[in-house]
Design a protein around this motif. Structure first.
Motif, PDB file in Angstrom:
ATOM      1  N   ALA A  82       8.768  16.279  -2.964  1.00 35.57           N
ATOM      2  CA  ALA A  82       9.086  17.698  -2.795  1.00 35.57           C
ATOM      3  C   ALA A  82       9.133  18.075  -1.319  1.00 35.57           C
ATOM      4  N   ALA A  83       8.157  17.554  -0.572  1.00 34.70           N
ATOM      5  CA  ALA A  83       8.089  17.884   0.859  1.00 34.70           C
ATOM      6  C   ALA A  83       9.339  17.388   1.580  1.00 34.70           C
ATOM      7  N   ARG A  84       9.738  16.175   1.244  1.00 32.77           N
ATOM      8  CA  ARG A  84      10.924  15.601   1.898  1.00 32.77           C
ATOM      9  C   ARG A  84      12.193  16.344   1.506  1.00 32.77           C
ATOM     10  N   ALA A  85      12.155  16.976   0.310  1.00 35.09           N
ATOM     11  CA  ALA A  85      13.318  17.768  -0.117  1.00 35.09           C
ATOM     12  C   ALA A  85      13.272  19.179   0.455  1.00 35.09           C
ATOM     13  N   GLY A  86      12.214  19.457   1.239  1.00 33.05           N
ATOM     14  CA  GLY A  86      12.155  20.759   1.900  1.00 33.05           C
ATOM     15  C   GLY A  86      11.635  21.885   1.037  1.00 33.05           C
ATOM     16  N   LYS A  87      10.895  21.528  -0.028  1.00 35.58           N
ATOM     17  CA  LYS A  87      10.360  22.559  -0.922  1.00 35.58           C
ATOM     18  C   LYS A  87       8.896  22.852  -0.568  1.00 35.58           C
ATOM     19  N   ALA A  88       8.498  24.093  -0.772  1.00 38.56           N
ATOM     20  CA  ALA A  88       7.074  24.420  -0.694  1.00 38.56           C
ATOM     21  C   ALA A  88       6.382  23.813  -1.906  1.00 38.56           C
ATOM     22  N   VAL A  89       5.094  23.519  -1.765  1.00 40.27           N
ATOM     23  CA  VAL A  89       4.374  22.841  -2.849  1.00 40.27           C
ATOM     24  C   VAL A  89       3.093  23.590  -3.228  1.00 40.27           C
ATOM     25  N   PHE A  90       2.967  23.821  -4.538  1.00 42.22           N
ATOM     26  CA  PHE A  90       1.754  24.364  -5.140  1.00 42.22           C
ATOM     27  C   PHE A  90       1.234  23.252  -6.041  1.00 42.22           C
ATOM     28  N   CYS A  91       0.039  22.694  -5.729  1.00 40.39           N
ATOM     29  CA  CYS A  91      -0.409  21.497  -6.444  1.00 40.39           C
ATOM     30  C   CYS A  91      -1.776  21.706  -7.079  1.00 40.39           C
ATOM     31  N   GLU A  92      -1.889  21.359  -8.343  1.00 37.93           N
ATOM     32  CA  GLU A  92      -3.210  21.308  -8.976  1.00 37.93           C
ATOM     33  C   GLU A  92      -4.057  20.283  -8.236  1.00 37.93           C
ATOM     34  N   LYS A  93      -5.355  20.522  -8.122  1.00 38.57           N
ATOM     35  CA  LYS A  93      -6.236  19.564  -7.460  1.00 38.57           C
ATOM     36  C   LYS A  93      -6.420  18.370  -8.378  1.00 38.57           C
ATOM     37  N   PRO A  94      -6.692  17.171  -7.851  1.00 41.07           N
ATOM     38  CA  PRO A  94      -6.782  16.838  -6.431  1.00 41.07           C
ATOM     39  C   PRO A  94      -5.435  16.324  -5.941  1.00 41.07           C
ATOM     40  N   VAL A  95      -5.308  16.198  -4.637  1.00 41.32           N
ATOM     41  CA  VAL A  95      -4.105  15.587  -4.065  1.00 41.32           C
ATOM     42  C   VAL A  95      -3.983  14.161  -4.592  1.00 41.32           C
ATOM     43  N   ASP A  96      -5.095  13.428  -4.526  1.00 39.33           N
ATOM     44  CA  ASP A  96      -5.203  12.093  -5.114  1.00 39.33           C
ATOM     45  C   ASP A  96      -6.688  11.770  -5.179  1.00 39.33           C
ATOM     46  N   LEU A  97      -7.047  10.694  -5.865  1.00 37.30           N
ATOM     47  CA  LEU A  97      -8.459  10.314  -5.914  1.00 37.30           C
ATOM     48  C   LEU A  97      -8.789   9.254  -4.874  1.00 37.30           C
ATOM     49  N   ASP A  98      -7.781   8.717  -4.229  1.00 35.62           N
ATOM     50  CA  ASP A  98      -7.997   7.701  -3.195  1.00 35.62           C
ATOM     51  C   ASP A  98      -7.765   8.344  -1.826  1.00 35.62           C
ATOM     52  N   MET A  99      -8.787   8.244  -0.989  1.00 36.10           N
ATOM     53  CA  MET A  99      -8.726   8.993   0.259  1.00 36.10           C
ATOM     54  C   MET A  99      -7.591   8.528   1.162  1.00 36.10           C
ATOM     55  N   ARG A 100      -7.294   7.204   1.173  1.00 37.23           N
ATOM     56  CA  ARG A 100      -6.204   6.743   2.034  1.00 37.23           C
ATOM     57  C   ARG A 100      -4.855   7.306   1.573  1.00 37.23           C
ATOM     58  N   ARG A 101      -4.721   7.345   0.256  1.00 37.71           N
ATOM     59  CA  ARG A 101      -3.486   7.927  -0.299  1.00 37.71           C
ATOM     60  C   ARG A 101      -3.378   9.406   0.088  1.00 37.71           C
ATOM     61  N   VAL A 102      -4.518  10.099   0.061  1.00 42.04           N
ATOM     62  CA  VAL A 102      -4.546  11.506   0.447  1.00 42.04           C
ATOM     63  C   VAL A 102      -4.098  11.673   1.890  1.00 42.04           C
ATOM     64  N   GLU A 103      -4.651  10.815   2.762  1.00 49.33           N
ATOM     65  CA  GLU A 103      -4.312  10.936   4.191  1.00 49.33           C
ATOM     66  C   GLU A 103      -2.821  10.693   4.423  1.00 49.33           C
ATOM     67  N   ALA A 104      -2.298   9.687   3.736  1.00 50.31           N
ATOM     68  CA  ALA A 104      -0.865   9.391   3.873  1.00 50.31           C
ATOM     69  C   ALA A 104      -0.032  10.590   3.456  1.00 50.31           C
ATOM     70  N   CYS A 105      -0.429  11.189   2.354  1.00 49.91           N
ATOM     71  CA  CYS A 105       0.273  12.367   1.846  1.00 49.91           C
ATOM     72  C   CYS A 105       0.204  13.503   2.868  1.00 49.91           C
ATOM     73  N   GLY A 106      -0.957  13.639   3.451  1.00 47.52           N
ATOM     74  CA  GLY A 106      -1.125  14.686   4.467  1.00 47.52           C
ATOM     75  C   GLY A 106      -0.198  14.497   5.638  1.00 47.52           C
ATOM     76  N   ASN A 107       0.016  13.232   6.014  1.00 46.98           N
ATOM     77  CA  ASN A 107       0.938  12.967   7.123  1.00 46.98           C
ATOM     78  C   ASN A 107       2.350  13.438   6.797  1.00 46.98           C
ATOM     79  N   VAL A 108       2.776  13.180   5.585  1.00 46.45           N
ATOM     80  CA  VAL A 108       4.110  13.641   5.175  1.00 46.45           C
ATOM     81  C   VAL A 108       4.191  15.161   5.253  1.00 46.45           C
TER      82      VAL A 108
END
Lengths: 332, 332, 332, 332
Positions: A82-108
Motif C-alpha cells: 500500500a505504501a509503495r502504491a502511495g496510499k495512506a494506511v490504517f492497520c490493525e495491530k500489530p505491524v508484525d510479531l517479528d521485530m526485524r520485520r517491523v523495522e523493515a516495514c518502518g523503513n518502507v
C-alpha cells in the motif's frame, strides 16, 4: 471524502466497513478478501467493489487509504504494498510479531512518507480518554502508579492460539502496553512478567499462558502493574487506575443497562459488556474519525508507526521475562 | 454523670440500656418494668436496680432523667409523673396518639419546666445529618422538592397493628414528617394521602393500610413526597432526596459489607441492612449523647415537645386525607 | 425498504432524519418544511427531496410512511392528511392537546385503517426496557408502587411555554403517564396533582408551573408517584423505581463516562447526560426500528393511537387537579 | 471473664483498652507503661491498675492474658516473659523484625504451650471476611489471581521510618502477605518486588521506599499482586480483588456517609475513611472477641505464631528482591 480499500472481510472487517459506510467523510471503494464471497457480502451491505486481488484496489488512483484487517502475519507485506502504491494506511495491530520485520516495514513507511495509523483503539474510549485528559490537566499531580486490569471473557480458538504463542502479551496486553506509554507520557525501562495456565486442556490444549501479571518500571521511576486472564466469566473486564501525588483516577467498566434488582438475596446489576466490540464500539468509530481527520488536515495520524513498534518491544520483553523468570530491560 | 431511670425493658429498651451503660457520662440507676423479670435481666447486664414500681425511681433524688420505652399509650402519663417528680425526660415517640392528650401533657411540661426530648433518632443518622448540613451550608440553594422513601421489611404483629390503626402514618411516616420539618426548616400547610392494603389477610388480618403515598405542600411552596410500605423484602429502605435550585443531595441506604460478587449472571451486592436497629445504630447512640450534653449544658434538648406535637398533627391530617380522599390543611 | 416522508425539519427532525438514513431498511424520500431551506439542508445531508408542500410527498405512491416532527398543534391535521392518502404514520407526541380534536383524528385513523405509531420513545430505552422485562418476568411479584423522577435541566424558551401552558404535564409528565400504563399493564383511575413556580421571572416569565408532583391510584390499587422539575442543574434526571411484593427494580441515570476522580475532597463522577437526545439516543433509533418492523410484518406498531389518547387524558386530569386542588377521576 | 494486662499505653493501646473495657467477658486488670502517666490516664478511663513494671502484672495470678501494644522491637522479650509467667499472649504484629529472634521466641511459646495470637486484624473486617467466606463457599471456583491495594494516606514520622527501614514491606504489606495466605489457603513460593521514593525529602527524609509493587507466585500457580503507597490523599485505601474460574469478588472501601451530592460539575461522594482506626474499627473489636472466645473454649487462637512468622518471611523476601532486583524464593 476519503475513499477506502478495506483488506480482510472477516473478524473485525465488518465492523470497520460499517463505520466507514456511516462516516460522513468516508466511502468504501474496494473490499479485498481472498475469499471473494466474503468481499461480495460486505460490498452488498456497505458498498464497495469486491475483489480478491489487492492490486485492483491499489492501482485505482481514487483509492486514498487502505484499511488492513487481515491476520497479523500478513500486515507487513500489505502495508508495504500500500505504501509503495502511495496510499495512506490504517492497520490493525500489530505491524508484525517479528521485530526485524517491523523495522523493515518502518523503513518502507519512512521512505514512502506514508501516513500510517496503528489501531490502538482503546485510546479513543470515552472513559479512558477522560482519564487521560484528567492526568494531562494535572488533576492528580505527578503519576506514581498505574494499575490496569485487562481480562477477556474467553480464550481464542486453538488455531488462533497456535498461530500466536504468548498471545496474552502479543495480542492482549500489547494494548495495555500502549496505554501505559500514552497515559503516562513516559517509557518503560524494565519489565518482569509471570504467567500461568489456569484453563484446562480442553479450553487451552496448547498450554499457552492464559493468565499473566507484569510489573513495569518507567523512566521516571513510576511503577505499573498489568494483569490479564482469558476467563473473566462476568464479561470483558477493562479497568485503568492512575494513582498520583494528588489523587486517583479510575476508568471503570460499562454495563448494558443501569438496572438494579433488589431482592432478599441482595442487589444485582448486569454483568459487564461481554464482547470487546460492544465494549469499545465508540472507540472504533472515533479512531476511524481521527484517521480521516488527520488525512484531511494533512497531519500525521495520532498513533503512528513508532507506537506500534514500542508496544511490540514491550510485549517481546514480557515474553522473555516470563520464559527466563528474570526482569528484562526494555531498549530505547 | 447523668443517672437514668429506664422505663420499659422490652423492644427498644435493651438498646437504650446498652447505650446508657457504655456512655462515659451516663449510668443506669433504675430499670422499671411491670414484668420484674425483664427489669432484673437488664439490670444484671447493664447495672441499675430493677423495680416494677416507677415511684421507687422517681422518689430517688439521684435519678436525673427518665427514659421512656413503654408502649405509646402509656407515654403521656409517665411523662407527667416524671415531670412532676422533677426529672428530665427522654421519650420514644409519640407523646400520645390523641392530640388533646398531647396538649395536656405539654402543659405539664411547660409548668414544670421539664427538659424534654422526643426521640426522632433519624435526625442523628450520619448520612441524613450530612444531608442536613449540606442544605444548611447552601450547597443546593433553595429547596424545591423533597422525596423520602421509608419502607419497613415487615409489618408489625397483628396485636401491635390492632392497637394502633393507621400505624403507617402514626408509627412510620411520623419519622418522615419530622425529617421534613427539620431538613427544610419549613412547615407543611397541606397534605394529601393515599393508602392501599397490598399484603394478604394472613400477614395483615386487620386490613390496616400497609402501603402509602403522600404529597405535602410547604409554607414556602416547596413540594414533598413520602412513600412507605411494610414489605421491603430487600431490607429496611430509608432514603432521602433533596432537590434544590443548585443541585440534589441523596442520603442512600447502607449495606452490611462492601463486597461485590461478579458472576456470569451479573454483579451482586448485599441486601440492605434488614433491621432498623442495625440501620440506625449510630443514631441511637448519638441521640442519647445529645440529650446528655443538653442536660449537662443546661440547654433545651435539640428535639423538643413541639417537634413531637407537630409530627403527630401531620400524621393525623394524613389519616384524615386517606379516609376522606381529599386534601387536608395542617393547622399552625 | 420503507420510504419515508419526514415533515418538520427543525428540533427533533434532524435526529429522526439521521436515524432513517442509517437504518438498513429505510430511506428518506421526502423532506417537508414550510421553511424550504431547512428541508434542503436536511436533504443534502441524508438524502430525500425537499419540498414545502406536503401534497407533493403524499401524492407520491412510493411514499410509504409519514414521520411527523412539527409543533404539536399541527399534528392532527397532518395525521389526517397522511391517513387519507394511505400512508402509515409515525407521529411525535401528542396527537393534539385538545381531546375532542384527538378523538376526531382517531376516527379518521380507524376509518382509514392507518398503521399509526405515537413516539413515546422512552419505552425503547434499554434500561427502562430491562425494567419492563423484569416486571413481566415476575421478578418482583405483583406491583405495589411506582416512583418516577422526570426532571429537565432547563425550562423551554418563553415562546414555547406560552404556546403550551401546563407543559410540565402536557409535554413532560405525559411521557411518564405513558410509562406508568406500559410498565404496570394497568390503568390509572384517579390523580391528584400539585405544582409550584420555583424559577424566577427571568427564567419563567409566564409563571407556568415548573415543578410538579402527582399521585396516581391505579385500577389494581397500586400507587404511583411522579415528580418533575425544569431545573435539574446536574443533568437530565430520569429514573424509574418499581416496588413489588418480592423486590424492587431501579432504572438509573446514565453518565457520559465511567471515570471516578478521587481527591482529598471526595470522589467525583460525571454529571448526568445533560440533553435528552444524548440520554435517549438508543431509544430514538429503536423506536424507528420497531415502527419499520411492524410495517414490514404488517402488524400494528407497538404504541398506538389509544396510547397517545390515554396519556393525554391523564395529563388533562393532572392539570384539572392542579388548578382545582382536588383529586380528579380519570375516565376509562 | 478474662483479666488482661495491657502493655504499652500509646498509639494503638488506648483502642485496645477501650475494646477490652466494653467486652462483656473481659476486664482490664493491669496497664503497663514505662511512662507511668500514660498508664494512669488509661486506667482512669477504662479501669486497670497502672504500673511501669511488667513484673507486677505477671506476678498477679488473676492476670490471664497479656496484650502487647509496644514498639515492634520490644515484642519478643515481652512475649517470652509473659509466656514464662504462664499468661496467654495477644501481640500486635510483628513478633520481631529479625527472623532468628522470631524463631527463638517461637521456641519459648512452644515449650510453654502458650496460647498466642498475632493481631492481623484485617482478617476480621466484615467485608474482607465476607470475601473469605465466599471463596470458601466456592462462589468463584478455584482462585487464579489476587490483587490487593494497600495504601496509607500519610507516611509515618521520620523517627518511626528510621527505626524500621523498608517499613512498606515490614509494617504495611505484611498485613497483605497475611491476607494472601489466609484468603487463598495457599503459600507463596516466590516474590518479585519493586519500590520507589515518590515523596519529597521533606516528607521522606530517609529516602525509604514509599511506593511499592510486588508479584507473588503461589504454590498452586496462582498469581498475586500487591501495591502500596504512603500518599493516598483521598483516604486509607484498602481493596481486595479475588479472581477465580467462576467469577470475581471485590471487597471495596468504606466511606463515612452515603451522601451523594449532585451538581453541575458532577456527582460527589465522601472521600474514604482516612484513618486506619476508623476503617478497621470493627476488626479490632472482633479480633479481641476471637481471642477471648479461644481462651474460654481452650482452643488455639485463630491466628497463631506461624502466621506471624510466615508473613515476616515474605516481607524479608520482598526486601531482598527490592534490593537485588531479582526474584526471590520464599522458603517453606
Amino acid at each position: 471524502m476519503i475513499e477506502f480499500c478495506l483488506v480482510g472481510g472477516g473478524f473485525i472487517g465488518p465492523l470497520h466497513a460499517a463505520n466507514i459506510a456511516s462516516h460522513p467523510d468516508a466511502r468504501l471503494r474496494w473490499i479485498v478478501d481472498i475469499n471473494i464471497a466474503a468481499a461480495q457480502a460486505l460490498g452488498a451491505k456497505h458498498g464497495g467493489r469486491p475483489t480478491s486481488n489487492l492490486d485492483d484496489a491499489l492501482a485505482d488512483p481514487e483509492t486514498h487509504a487502505v484499511m488492513i484487517c487481515t491476520p497479523p502475519r500478513t500486515h507487513a507485506a500489505i502495508i508495504e504494498r500500500a505504501a509503495r502504491a502511495g496510499k495512506a494506511v490504517f492497520c490493525e495491530k500489530p505491524v508484525d510479531l517479528d521485530m526485524r520485520r517491523v523495522e523493515a516495514c518502518g523503513n518502507v513507511l519512512t521512505t514512502t512518507r506514508t501516513p500510517f495509523f496503528v489501531a490502538f483503539n482503546r485510546r479513543f474510549d470515552p472513559s479512558h480518554r477522560a482519564l487521560f485528559d484528567a492526568i494531562r490537566a494535572g488533576e492528580i499531580g505527578s503519576l506514581e502508579m498505574l494499575v490496569l486490569s485487562s481480562r477477556d471473557p474467553e480464550i481464542s480458538p486453538p488455531d488462533y492460539v497456535a498461530a500466536m504463542p504468548y498471545g496474552i502479551f502479543y495480542d492482549t496486553m500489547i494494548h495495555d502496553f500502549d496505554m501505559v506509554r500514552w497515559l503516562m507520557a513516559d517509557e518503560p525501562i524494565e519489565i518482569v512478567a509471570r504467567t500461568a495456565c489456569m484453563l484446562d486442556a480442553t479450553a487451552n490444549p496448547h498450554r499457552d499462558p492464559d493468565t499473566a501479571m507484569v510489573i513495569l518500571r518507567m523512566a521516571t521511576g513510576a511503577l505499573v502493574h498489568v494483569n490479564s486472564s482469558f476467563r473473566a466469566v462476568y464479561g470483558y473486564d477493562q479497568r485503568i487506575e492512575a494513582f498520583g501525588a494528588n489523587g486517583m483516577l479510575i476508568s471503570r467498566n460499562r454495563q448494558p443497562t443501569t438496572l438494579e434488582r433488589y431482592g432478599a438475596d441482595g442487589i444485582r446489576r448486569d454483568p459487564l459488556l461481554y464482547f470487546f466490540i460492544d465494549r469499545y464500539a465508540e472507540s472504533y468509530a472515533r479512531e476511524l474519525d481521527d484517521f480521516i481527520q488527520a488525512l484531511e488536515a494533512q497531519r500525521p495520524p495520532s498513533i503512528g508507526f513508532n507506537d506500534g513498534r514500542r508496544a511490540l518491544q514491550i510485549a517481546e520483553a514480557a515474553v522473555e521475562s516470563a520464559k527466563s523468570g528474570v526482569p528484562v530491560s526494555i531498549p530505547d
